[in-house]
Motif scaffolding. Structure first.
Motif, PDB file in Angstrom:
ATOM      1  N   SER A   1      -9.018   3.101   3.416  1.00 37.19           N
ATOM      2  CA  SER A   1      -7.766   2.632   3.990  1.00 37.19           C
ATOM      3  C   SER A   1      -6.687   2.759   2.914  1.00 37.19           C
ATOM      4  O   SER A   1      -6.824   2.198   1.825  1.00 37.19           O
ATOM      5  N   ILE A   2      -5.627   3.512   3.228  1.00 33.88           N
ATOM      6  CA  ILE A   2      -4.585   3.779   2.241  1.00 33.88           C
ATOM      7  C   ILE A   2      -3.239   3.298   2.767  1.00 33.88           C
ATOM      8  O   ILE A   2      -2.804   3.676   3.851  1.00 33.88           O
ATOM      9  N   MET A   3      -2.605   2.427   1.989  1.00 32.65           N
ATOM     10  CA  MET A   3      -1.271   1.945   2.326  1.00 32.65           C
ATOM     11  C   MET A   3      -0.257   2.645   1.432  1.00 32.65           C
ATOM     12  O   MET A   3      -0.476   2.785   0.219  1.00 32.65           O
ATOM     13  N   VAL A   4       0.841   3.085   2.030  1.00 33.30           N
ATOM     14  CA  VAL A   4       1.871   3.805   1.274  1.00 33.30           C
ATOM     15  C   VAL A   4       3.229   3.157   1.501  1.00 33.30           C
ATOM     16  O   VAL A   4       3.399   2.327   2.391  1.00 33.30           O
ATOM     17  N   SER A   5       4.175   3.545   0.658  1.00 29.26           N
ATOM     18  CA  SER A   5       5.502   2.931   0.709  1.00 29.26           C
ATOM     19  C   SER A   5       6.590   3.963   0.430  1.00 29.26           C
ATOM     20  O   SER A   5       6.366   4.925  -0.314  1.00 29.26           O
ATOM     21  N   ARG A   6       7.750   3.721   1.045  1.00 27.06           N
ATOM     22  CA  ARG A   6       8.951   4.500   0.714  1.00 27.06           C
ATOM     23  C   ARG A   6       9.971   3.613   0.003  1.00 27.06           C
ATOM     24  O   ARG A   6      11.001   4.118  -0.457  1.00 27.06           O
ATOM     25  N   THR A   7       9.696   2.318  -0.106  1.00 27.43           N
ATOM     26  CA  THR A   7      10.660   1.396  -0.686  1.00 27.43           C
ATOM     27  C   THR A   7      10.261   0.910  -2.080  1.00 27.43           C
ATOM     28  O   THR A   7      11.065   0.301  -2.775  1.00 27.43           O
TER      29      THR A   7
ATOM     30  N   GLY B   1     -17.219   7.871   0.705  1.00 30.58           N
ATOM     31  CA  GLY B   1     -17.174   7.533  -0.716  1.00 30.58           C
ATOM     32  C   GLY B   1     -16.510   8.604  -1.543  1.00 30.58           C
ATOM     33  O   GLY B   1     -15.764   8.307  -2.487  1.00 30.58           O
ATOM     34  N   VAL B   2     -16.766   9.870  -1.188  1.00 26.91           N
ATOM     35  CA  VAL B   2     -16.139  10.991  -1.900  1.00 26.91           C
ATOM     36  C   VAL B   2     -14.624  10.943  -1.713  1.00 26.91           C
ATOM     37  O   VAL B   2     -13.845  11.114  -2.664  1.00 26.91           O
ATOM     38  N   ILE B   3     -14.199  10.698  -0.464  1.00 26.83           N
ATOM     39  CA  ILE B   3     -12.766  10.632  -0.173  1.00 26.83           C
ATOM     40  C   ILE B   3     -12.129   9.438  -0.892  1.00 26.83           C
ATOM     41  O   ILE B   3     -11.047   9.556  -1.481  1.00 26.83           O
ATOM     42  N   PHE B   4     -12.830   8.291  -0.881  1.00 31.00           N
ATOM     43  CA  PHE B   4     -12.308   7.112  -1.576  1.00 31.00           C
ATOM     44  C   PHE B   4     -12.138   7.386  -3.064  1.00 31.00           C
ATOM     45  O   PHE B   4     -11.113   7.040  -3.658  1.00 31.00           O
ATOM     46  N   SER B   5     -13.146   8.022  -3.674  1.00 31.54           N
ATOM     47  CA  SER B   5     -13.081   8.326  -5.105  1.00 31.54           C
ATOM     48  C   SER B   5     -11.911   9.251  -5.410  1.00 31.54           C
ATOM     49  O   SER B   5     -11.274   9.144  -6.465  1.00 31.54           O
ATOM     50  N   GLU B   6     -11.629  10.157  -4.485  1.00 35.29           N
ATOM     51  CA  GLU B   6     -10.522  11.103  -4.685  1.00 35.29           C
ATOM     52  C   GLU B   6      -9.173  10.396  -4.660  1.00 35.29           C
ATOM     53  O   GLU B   6      -8.290  10.689  -5.464  1.00 35.29           O
ATOM     54  N   TYR B   7      -9.023   9.421  -3.737  1.00 32.27           N
ATOM     55  CA  TYR B   7      -7.717   8.800  -3.561  1.00 32.27           C
ATOM     56  C   TYR B   7      -7.523   7.545  -4.397  1.00 32.27           C
ATOM     57  O   TYR B   7      -6.378   7.167  -4.660  1.00 32.27           O
ATOM     58  N   ILE B   8      -8.605   6.891  -4.830  1.00 33.37           N
ATOM     59  CA  ILE B   8      -8.426   5.707  -5.670  1.00 33.37           C
ATOM     60  C   ILE B   8      -7.767   6.086  -6.984  1.00 33.37           C
ATOM     61  O   ILE B   8      -7.031   5.296  -7.584  1.00 33.37           O
ATOM     62  N   ASP B   9      -7.996   7.318  -7.435  1.00 39.46           N
ATOM     63  CA  ASP B   9      -7.354   7.796  -8.663  1.00 39.46           C
ATOM     64  C   ASP B   9      -5.874   8.082  -8.459  1.00 39.46           C
ATOM     65  O   ASP B   9      -5.140   8.271  -9.432  1.00 39.46           O
ATOM     66  N   ARG B  10      -5.446   8.146  -7.186  1.00 39.20           N
ATOM     67  CA  ARG B  10      -4.031   8.418  -6.903  1.00 39.20           C
ATOM     68  C   ARG B  10      -3.248   7.147  -6.591  1.00 39.20           C
ATOM     69  O   ARG B  10      -2.062   7.229  -6.252  1.00 39.20           O
ATOM     70  N   GLU B  11      -3.917   5.996  -6.706  1.00 45.40           N
ATOM     71  CA  GLU B  11      -3.203   4.735  -6.489  1.00 45.40           C
ATOM     72  C   GLU B  11      -2.086   4.614  -7.516  1.00 45.40           C
ATOM     73  O   GLU B  11      -2.251   4.974  -8.684  1.00 45.40           O
ATOM     74  N   ASP B  12      -0.928   4.117  -7.085  1.00 46.33           N
ATOM     75  CA  ASP B  12       0.279   4.032  -7.926  1.00 46.33           C
ATOM     76  C   ASP B  12       0.798   5.415  -8.290  1.00 46.33           C
ATOM     77  O   ASP B  12       1.408   5.598  -9.352  1.00 46.33           O
ATOM     78  N   ASP B  13       0.555   6.370  -7.415  1.00 43.46           N
ATOM     79  CA  ASP B  13       1.044   7.726  -7.628  1.00 43.46           C
ATOM     80  C   ASP B  13       1.805   8.169  -6.382  1.00 43.46           C
ATOM     81  O   ASP B  13       1.821   7.480  -5.363  1.00 43.46           O
ATOM     82  N   ILE B  14       2.418   9.332  -6.466  1.00 42.76           N
ATOM     83  CA  ILE B  14       3.213   9.853  -5.372  1.00 42.76           C
ATOM     84  C   ILE B  14       2.512  11.046  -4.742  1.00 42.76           C
ATOM     85  O   ILE B  14       1.867  11.829  -5.445  1.00 42.76           O
ATOM     86  N   MET B  15       2.575  11.148  -3.436  1.00 43.97           N
ATOM     87  CA  MET B  15       1.978  12.273  -2.720  1.00 43.97           C
ATOM     88  C   MET B  15       2.914  12.695  -1.587  1.00 43.97           C
ATOM     89  O   MET B  15       3.715  11.903  -1.094  1.00 43.97           O
ATOM     90  N   THR B  16       2.792  13.959  -1.189  1.00 45.12           N
ATOM     91  CA  THR B  16       3.556  14.458  -0.049  1.00 45.12           C
ATOM     92  C   THR B  16       2.655  14.461   1.170  1.00 45.12           C
ATOM     93  O   THR B  16       1.520  14.934   1.122  1.00 45.12           O
ATOM     94  N   GLY B  17       3.136  13.882   2.251  1.00 46.48           N
ATOM     95  CA  GLY B  17       2.365  13.819   3.484  1.00 46.48           C
ATOM     96  C   GLY B  17       3.170  14.291   4.674  1.00 46.48           C
ATOM     97  O   GLY B  17       4.375  14.555   4.576  1.00 46.48           O
ATOM     98  N   ILE B  18       2.502  14.388   5.819  1.00 43.24           N
ATOM     99  CA  ILE B  18       3.140  14.826   7.065  1.00 43.24           C
ATOM    100  C   ILE B  18       3.016  13.701   8.084  1.00 43.24           C
ATOM    101  O   ILE B  18       1.923  13.189   8.330  1.00 43.24           O
TER     102      ILE B  18
ATOM    103  N   LEU C   1       1.572   5.595  -3.134  1.00 44.03           N
ATOM    104  CA  LEU C   1       0.321   4.945  -2.746  1.00 44.03           C
ATOM    105  C   LEU C   1       0.236   3.573  -3.405  1.00 44.03           C
ATOM    106  O   LEU C   1       0.101   3.467  -4.623  1.00 44.03           O
ATOM    107  N   THR C   2       0.323   2.526  -2.582  1.00 47.46           N
ATOM    108  CA  THR C   2       0.332   1.170  -3.117  1.00 47.46           C
ATOM    109  C   THR C   2      -1.051   0.534  -3.150  1.00 47.46           C
ATOM    110  O   THR C   2      -1.335  -0.294  -4.012  1.00 47.46           O
TER     111      THR C   2
END
Length: 382
Positions: free
Chosen positions: A193-199, A124-141, A182-183
């Protein structure tokens, strides 16, 4: 309750950011379950945890009634007053029923349930952290690849980059650093569950916000984006302040700002055009880099007929119709492109019109842009 368990809860609160109150609630629920299961009790009970003394007590909760029908859930008024003379009908009486060997049995069950609740709370903590980043950009590996997804490490969670959201001009390898959009962020039974896009067009918008301070602070506004990922995009910008050049702000000195974005998108071409509330001007600008001689507007059908010089027809249409298609997506207007000679034959353009004057107001062409080469390329592709 052992001090080790209390110490563990304190450590979890500090290390993982999980509230101690959440853990206590989980422990109480676990102890109630353990009591009912191990002692074959169906009555309504409450568990009291004294953190200071490390004590656990179980209380049976019974309703005061005139006639007792179920001794596990009810108690007579006479019996209740024997406990406390102030009790009245319909009050609830709590009677301690803590078994002597409850501590050992309960601790085993409690640790299992608490572990599960801790896992859920952490998710839940992780979800709360990333739900605020929906429709935002992040750098990943990039971690690994299969036939469906590219798995991208975003720090505390692994995101999924579907095949349909991958740019056709890119190849991905483990340990590559990529920017993703982050879509969708969902909370599932297995965790976030996080879905991301490059397009996604949103990726282009966020990249411009990162690179162009005037967009980030609101001086320049992105009005619309049309994108065919990996190939070409168009972006319409506007500034309320007439002293601000929105196109120049996005291009940057010697094209530095837009070139950074082009590099991030592996060479995707980007046309930056000036937005206008006048459809004639806006549609003309959207067909950049082609010159436009005349725009005829059909307001009722939200359609336009655009006249361009004969030698620029292929440039206006673009490879496989891409330039016209992106311009229509960008503006929201249907666009029918005609050459100057065809327009004269059909009476759309008169001999008295100034055929040399272009309606184009934008300044998106880089200093080294070779119009003849672009037109040649378009013609060959057709």
């Amino acid at each position: 309750m052992s001090s080790d368990l209390l110490d563990a809860m304190t450590a979890l609160e500090k290390d993982k950011g999980i509230s101690k109150e959440v853990l206590i609630d989980a422990l109480e629920a676990a102890l109630i379950s353990a009591y009912k299961r191990n002692f074959n009790q169906a009555q309504n009970v409450r568990v009291d945890i004294n953190e200071g003394l490390g004590q656990i007590k179980v209380f049976a909760r019974k309703e005061i009634v005139e006639t007792v029908e179920d001794q596990r859930l009810q108690i007579s008024l006479e019996q209740a007053k024997a406990i406390n003379p102030h009790y009245e009908l319909e009050d609830t009486v709590e009677i301690e029923v803590t078994p002597k060997n409850f501590g050992r049995i309960a601790a085993q069950t409690a640790k299992q349930v608490v572990t599960q609740r801790v896992r859920e709370a952490e998710r839940g903590v992780i979800f709360s952290e990333y739900i605020d980043r929906e429709d935002d950009i992040m750098t990943g590996i990039v971690q690994r690849l299969d036939h469906r997804y590219i798995y991208v490490d975003l720090g505390r969670v692994e995101a999924l980059l579907p095949l349909t959201e991958q740019m056709p001009n890119e190849s991905y390898h483990p340990h590559d650093r990529i920017k993703v959009y982050l879509t969708k962020v969902e909370n599932t039974t297995k965790g976030p569950s996080i879905m991301v896009s490059r397009t996604h067009p949103g990726l282009l918008k966020r990249l411009f916000e990162l690179e162009v301070p005037e967009i980030f602070d609101g001086t320049v506004e992105i009005k619309s984006i049309a994108r065919e990922a990996g190939d070409r995009s168009k972006i319409a910008v506007h500034a309320e302040d007439a002293a601000v050049d929105p196109v120049g702000s996005c291009v940057g000195q010697k094209g530095a700002r837009v070139q950074t974005i082009v590099n991030e998108l592996k060479g995707e071409k980007i046309d930056i055009v000036r937005w206008s509330e006048d459809p004639v001007t806006y549609v003309a600008n959207s067909l950049s880099p082609s010159k436009v001689l005349k725009v005829i507007v059909d307001e009722e059908n939200k359609a336009t007929t655009v006249v361009v010089p004969d030698y620029q027809l292929s440039l206006a249409i673009g490879k496989r119709g891409q330039n016209a298609r992106l311009a229509a997506k960008l503006t929201g207007w249907k666009i029918d492109i005609k050459s100057e000679s065809d327009a004269l034959e059909q009476g759309l353009l008169s001999e008295s019109d100034n055929h040399e004057e272009s309606l184009l107001e934008s300044e998106e062409l880089p200093s080294d842009f070779d119009e003849s080469e672009e037109q040649k390329s378009n013609t060959e592709d057709e």
